[in-house]
Design a protein around this motif. Structure first.
Motif, PDB file in Angstrom:
ATOM      1  N   ILE A   1       0.865  -1.182   0.000  1.00 35.63           N
ATOM      2  CA  ILE A   1       0.000   0.000   0.000  1.00 35.63           C
ATOM      3  C   ILE A   1       0.903   1.234   0.000  1.00 35.63           C
ATOM      4  CG2 ILE A   1      -1.888   1.221   1.140  1.00 35.63           C
ATOM      5  CD1 ILE A   1      -2.614  -1.375   2.540  1.00 35.63           C
ATOM      6  N   PRO A   2       1.292   1.710  -1.170  1.00 35.05           N
ATOM      7  CA  PRO A   2       2.175   2.872  -1.246  1.00 35.05           C
ATOM      8  C   PRO A   2       1.405   4.169  -1.028  1.00 35.05           C
ATOM      9  CG  PRO A   2       1.568   2.191  -3.436  1.00 35.05           C
ATOM     10  CD  PRO A   2       0.930   1.200  -2.499  1.00 35.05           C
ATOM     11  N   PRO A   3       2.103   5.281  -0.793  1.00 30.66           N
ATOM     12  CA  PRO A   3       1.423   6.583  -0.702  1.00 30.66           C
ATOM     13  C   PRO A   3       0.692   6.888  -2.011  1.00 30.66           C
ATOM     14  CG  PRO A   3       3.676   6.754   0.061  1.00 30.66           C
ATOM     15  CD  PRO A   3       3.544   5.406  -0.575  1.00 30.66           C
ATOM     16  N   MET A   4      -0.460   7.510  -1.916  1.00 33.40           N
ATOM     17  CA  MET A   4      -1.219   7.841  -3.109  1.00 33.40           C
ATOM     18  C   MET A   4      -0.895   9.239  -3.638  1.00 33.40           C
ATOM     19  SD  MET A   4      -4.938   6.038  -2.536  1.00 33.40           S
ATOM     20  CE  MET A   4      -5.045   6.270  -0.779  1.00 33.40           C
ATOM     21  N   VAL A   5      -0.071   9.978  -2.902  1.00 36.58           N
ATOM     22  CA  VAL A   5       0.425  11.276  -3.356  1.00 36.58           C
ATOM     23  C   VAL A   5       1.907  11.337  -3.043  1.00 36.58           C
ATOM     24  CG1 VAL A   5      -1.784  12.447  -3.037  1.00 36.58           C
ATOM     25  CG2 VAL A   5      -0.147  12.391  -1.150  1.00 36.58           C
ATOM     26  N   ASP A   6       2.613  12.232  -3.708  1.00 32.06           N
ATOM     27  CA  ASP A   6       4.032  12.382  -3.444  1.00 32.06           C
ATOM     28  C   ASP A   6       4.241  12.929  -2.039  1.00 32.06           C
ATOM     29  OD1 ASP A   6       4.674  11.475  -5.952  1.00 32.06           O
ATOM     30  OD2 ASP A   6       4.702  13.494  -6.830  1.00 32.06           O
ATOM     31  N   VAL A   7       5.122  12.304  -1.301  1.00 30.55           N
ATOM     32  CA  VAL A   7       5.429  12.720   0.068  1.00 30.55           C
ATOM     33  C   VAL A   7       6.844  13.278   0.091  1.00 30.55           C
ATOM     34  CG1 VAL A   7       5.701  12.005   2.452  1.00 30.55           C
ATOM     35  CG2 VAL A   7       3.880  11.004   1.045  1.00 30.55           C
ATOM     36  N   ILE A   8       6.987  14.524   0.558  1.00 28.94           N
ATOM     37  CA  ILE A   8       8.292  15.170   0.629  1.00 28.94           C
ATOM     38  C   ILE A   8       8.742  15.194   2.084  1.00 28.94           C
ATOM     39  CG2 ILE A   8       9.599  17.284   0.201  1.00 28.94           C
ATOM     40  CD1 ILE A   8       7.611  17.965  -1.996  1.00 28.94           C
TER      41      ILE A   8
END
Length: 277
Positions: free
Chosen positions: A267-274
């Motif tokens: 289950i990866p992030p669904m938005v880019d995480v900085i």
């Protein structure tokens, strides 16, 4: 942050609790999730109550904000109101069937539905029950964990169900089922003609359960039961109790396609995480 869930025993009430998520360099913690607020329960007019049916269901809240109207709504699993066994399953419910299949047996006990409520305020502290979006009277008694995927201006409605909750003369695998509409209140048509999106194979009918279709097309579920040698345990299965492999589906119009399979619990992030240093 608001956390919605179903409080049970006695009855079943949709509730929420408001708290905070605190993140630091040392980790993530939850705090203040102590003040539980009751929101709504089955009314007996739209949705079946425990008094009408001791096997009723009223659970699995899914709050969401409608992109078209901006209003706050909530899906949930329910049963169509009325005393157990009194629902009529006739030509209007069965549609066109071949000769000899008019006898629906005890399918009047199947009353599952996907319910919806509308928030009376922007905070989600007060709600009004609305008529079900999809009903399964005479077909199935459980439409669990309903949820939406919004894509291409359409409403993709998904729900999960069991083989053993189908009505007399009907069958279908444990799995996730889906419907689509151009408008939030329908009408909804079944995806893939049958509504089946992913189903367990006949040789492992309880392989996975509790599927959730994410907005990016990834579908997560848990391992329900695993076949074992009955001679050593006295049982022919053991509880899985962990994440199943994640499956990727593609949604296009009124069809879905399996396109990939990933590792257990992927289950990866669904938005880019900085991440900041």
């Amino acid at each position: 942050m608001d956390l919605y869930y179903t409080a049970v025993t006695p009855g079943a009430t949709i509730v929420k609790v408001r708290g905070r998520i605190i993140t630091t360099n040392k980790g993530v913690s939850l705090t203040d999730f102590t003040d539980v607020k009751a929101l709504f329960e089955a009314d007996g007019n739209l949705y079946q109550t425990e008094a009408q049916n001791p096997y009723w269901g009223f659970r699995d809240p899914f709050p969401f904000r409608d992109a078209k109207s901006g209003k706050l709504y909530m899906l949930f699993e329910g049963n169509v109101a009325g005393a157990r066994g009194t629902h009529i399953v006739g030509p209007a419910e069965t549609g066109e069937v071949p000769p000899g299949y008019e006898n629906v047996g005890n399918s009047r006990y199947q009353t599952g539905c996907v319910g919806i409520a509308e928030a009376d305020d922007d905070n989600g502290d007060s709600w009004t029950l609305l008529p079900p979006l999809v009903t399964a009277v005479g077909v199935n008694d459980q439409t669990e964990r309903p949820h939406f995927v919004f894509q291409d201006g359409k409403y993709y409605l998904f729900t999960i169900s069991h083989k053993f909750t189908y009505g007399d003369g009907l069958t279908g695998p444990d799995g996730v089922y889906g419907f689509v509409s151009d408008e939030i209140f329908g009408p909804y048509i079944p995806l893939n003609g049958s509504a089946l999106i992913l189903g367990n194979p006949p040789f492992q009918p309880f392989q996975t359960y509790s599927h959730y279709v994410m907005p990016n097309g990834l579908v997560t579920s848990f391992i329900d039961s695993v076949p074992v040698d009955k001679t050593t345990t006295g049982m022919d299965y053991r509880i899985g109790g962990t994440e199943a492999p994640t499956v990727k589906i593609k949604i296009k119009g009124d069809r879905t396609f399996v396109v990939n399979e990933y590792d257990y619990g992927y289950i990866p992030p669904m938005v880019d995480v900085i991440l900041k240093a």
